[in-house]
Scaffold this motif. Structure first.
Motif, PDB file in Angstrom:
ATOM      1  N   VAL A  32     -38.090  70.637  72.107  1.00 24.57           N
ATOM      2  CA  VAL A  32     -39.125  70.002  72.926  1.00 24.57           C
ATOM      3  C   VAL A  32     -40.121  69.290  72.021  1.00 24.57           C
ATOM      4  O   VAL A  32     -40.523  68.147  72.280  1.00 24.57           O
ATOM      5  CB  VAL A  32     -39.837  71.052  73.814  1.00 24.57           C
ATOM      6  CG1 VAL A  32     -40.993  70.422  74.567  1.00 24.57           C
ATOM      7  CG2 VAL A  32     -38.853  71.680  74.784  1.00 24.57           C
ATOM      8  N   GLU A  33     -40.517  69.969  70.942  1.00 24.57           N
ATOM      9  CA  GLU A  33     -41.459  69.357  70.007  1.00 24.57           C
ATOM     10  C   GLU A  33     -40.847  68.126  69.352  1.00 24.57           C
ATOM     11  O   GLU A  33     -41.507  67.090  69.214  1.00 24.57           O
ATOM     12  CB  GLU A  33     -41.844  70.378  68.931  1.00 24.57           C
ATOM     13  CG  GLU A  33     -42.858  69.832  67.948  1.00 24.57           C
ATOM     14  CD  GLU A  33     -43.247  70.870  66.899  1.00 24.57           C
ATOM     15  OE1 GLU A  33     -43.702  70.438  65.832  1.00 24.57           O
ATOM     16  OE2 GLU A  33     -43.093  72.076  67.148  1.00 24.57           O
ATOM     17  N   SER A  56     -40.644  62.294  68.617  1.00 26.25           N
ATOM     18  CA  SER A  56     -39.838  61.088  68.402  1.00 26.25           C
ATOM     19  C   SER A  56     -39.920  60.092  69.561  1.00 26.25           C
ATOM     20  O   SER A  56     -40.008  58.892  69.344  1.00 26.25           O
ATOM     21  CB  SER A  56     -38.384  61.470  68.155  1.00 26.25           C
ATOM     22  OG  SER A  56     -37.828  62.059  69.304  1.00 26.25           O
ATOM     23  N   GLU A  57     -39.888  60.583  70.794  1.00 29.76           N
ATOM     24  CA  GLU A  57     -39.846  59.669  71.936  1.00 29.76           C
ATOM     25  C   GLU A  57     -41.222  59.318  72.482  1.00 29.76           C
ATOM     26  O   GLU A  57     -41.420  58.227  73.007  1.00 29.76           O
ATOM     27  CB  GLU A  57     -38.985  60.278  73.038  1.00 29.76           C
ATOM     28  CG  GLU A  57     -37.521  60.396  72.645  1.00 29.76           C
ATOM     29  CD  GLU A  57     -36.665  61.029  73.719  1.00 29.76           C
ATOM     30  OE1 GLU A  57     -37.171  61.250  74.839  1.00 29.76           O
ATOM     31  OE2 GLU A  57     -35.488  61.304  73.430  1.00 29.76           O
ATOM     32  N   LEU A  58     -42.174  60.236  72.380  1.00 32.58           N
ATOM     33  CA  LEU A  58     -43.493  59.997  72.969  1.00 32.58           C
ATOM     34  C   LEU A  58     -44.582  59.742  71.935  1.00 32.58           C
ATOM     35  O   LEU A  58     -45.702  59.393  72.292  1.00 32.58           O
ATOM     36  CB  LEU A  58     -43.882  61.193  73.855  1.00 32.58           C
ATOM     37  CG  LEU A  58     -42.911  61.506  74.998  1.00 32.58           C
ATOM     38  CD1 LEU A  58     -43.335  62.773  75.707  1.00 32.58           C
ATOM     39  CD2 LEU A  58     -42.824  60.353  75.957  1.00 32.58           C
ATOM     40  N   GLY A  59     -44.265  59.963  70.658  1.00 30.21           N
ATOM     41  CA  GLY A  59     -45.244  59.725  69.606  1.00 30.21           C
ATOM     42  C   GLY A  59     -46.381  60.733  69.590  1.00 30.21           C
ATOM     43  O   GLY A  59     -47.483  60.422  69.147  1.00 30.21           O
ATOM     44  N   MET A  60     -46.148  61.935  70.070  1.00 33.32           N
ATOM     45  CA  MET A  60     -47.201  62.944  70.122  1.00 33.32           C
ATOM     46  C   MET A  60     -47.393  63.593  68.748  1.00 33.32           C
ATOM     47  O   MET A  60     -46.468  63.667  67.949  1.00 33.32           O
ATOM     48  CB  MET A  60     -46.852  64.006  71.161  1.00 33.32           C
ATOM     49  CG  MET A  60     -46.709  63.432  72.557  1.00 33.32           C
ATOM     50  SD  MET A  60     -46.391  64.692  73.766  1.00 33.32           S
ATOM     51  CE  MET A  60     -47.992  64.774  74.504  1.00 33.32           C
ATOM     52  N   VAL A  61     -48.613  64.034  68.491  1.00 34.97           N
ATOM     53  CA  VAL A  61     -48.951  64.714  67.232  1.00 34.97           C
ATOM     54  C   VAL A  61     -49.686  66.013  67.556  1.00 34.97           C
ATOM     55  O   VAL A  61     -50.266  66.178  68.622  1.00 34.97           O
ATOM     56  CB  VAL A  61     -49.822  63.823  66.320  1.00 34.97           C
ATOM     57  CG1 VAL A  61     -49.053  62.602  65.865  1.00 34.97           C
ATOM     58  CG2 VAL A  61     -51.096  63.405  67.008  1.00 34.97           C
ATOM     59  N   TYR A  86     -51.029  60.863  62.043  1.00 35.71           N
ATOM     60  CA  TYR A  86     -49.756  60.165  62.220  1.00 35.71           C
ATOM     61  C   TYR A  86     -49.725  58.975  61.281  1.00 35.71           C
ATOM     62  O   TYR A  86     -50.589  58.103  61.306  1.00 35.71           O
ATOM     63  CB  TYR A  86     -49.611  59.712  63.669  1.00 35.71           C
ATOM     64  CG  TYR A  86     -48.346  58.919  63.936  1.00 35.71           C
ATOM     65  CD1 TYR A  86     -47.116  59.549  63.957  1.00 35.71           C
ATOM     66  CD2 TYR A  86     -48.394  57.547  64.158  1.00 35.71           C
ATOM     67  CE1 TYR A  86     -45.958  58.844  64.204  1.00 35.71           C
ATOM     68  CE2 TYR A  86     -47.239  56.835  64.411  1.00 35.71           C
ATOM     69  CZ  TYR A  86     -46.018  57.482  64.433  1.00 35.71           C
ATOM     70  OH  TYR A  86     -44.874  56.778  64.677  1.00 35.71           O
ATOM     71  N   VAL A  87     -48.689  58.892  60.445  1.00 29.70           N
ATOM     72  CA  VAL A  87     -48.522  57.782  59.512  1.00 29.70           C
ATOM     73  C   VAL A  87     -47.148  57.190  59.754  1.00 29.70           C
ATOM     74  O   VAL A  87     -46.144  57.892  59.769  1.00 29.70           O
ATOM     75  CB  VAL A  87     -48.619  58.278  58.042  1.00 29.70           C
ATOM     76  CG1 VAL A  87     -48.389  57.110  57.086  1.00 29.70           C
ATOM     77  CG2 VAL A  87     -49.965  58.927  57.796  1.00 29.70           C
TER      78      VAL A  87
END
Length: 92
Positions: free
Chosen positions: A69-70, A75-80, A86-87
């Protein structure tokens, strides 16, 4: 007269069987075409089976652990995560 009738009947039957072999429902060209269709369908089924196995594995991973899930969220939603930077590196 009867002696000539038997060979004529046998030749007629042979011609009928031979015509069925080349022109009828079970003719050689029709069987070959159906074999080609069967091979194409088998290949499509194998490809669909591989996709189904991959999706089944993915569903299993999603049910069993939060790592998948993480990974999907990142990868798909760009969540951090909180306090994470985020780089994104774009090579030239």
């Amino acid at each position: 007269m009867a002696s000539r009738l038997v060979p004529v009947v046998l030749l007629a039957l042979l011609a009928a069987v031979h015509a069925q072999l080349w022109l009828g429902r079970g003719s050689i060209p029709r069987v070959q075409e159906m074999q080609r269709q069967l091979d194409a369908q088998t290949a499509a089924n194998d490809q669909a089976r591989q996709v189904n196995e991959r999706l089944s594995s993915e569903v299993h991973d999603l049910k069993e652990g939060l790592d998948m899930v993480e990974e999907k969220a990142r990868s798909e939603l760009g969540m951090v995560k909180p306090n994470e930077v985020y780089v994104q590196y774009m090579p030239r």
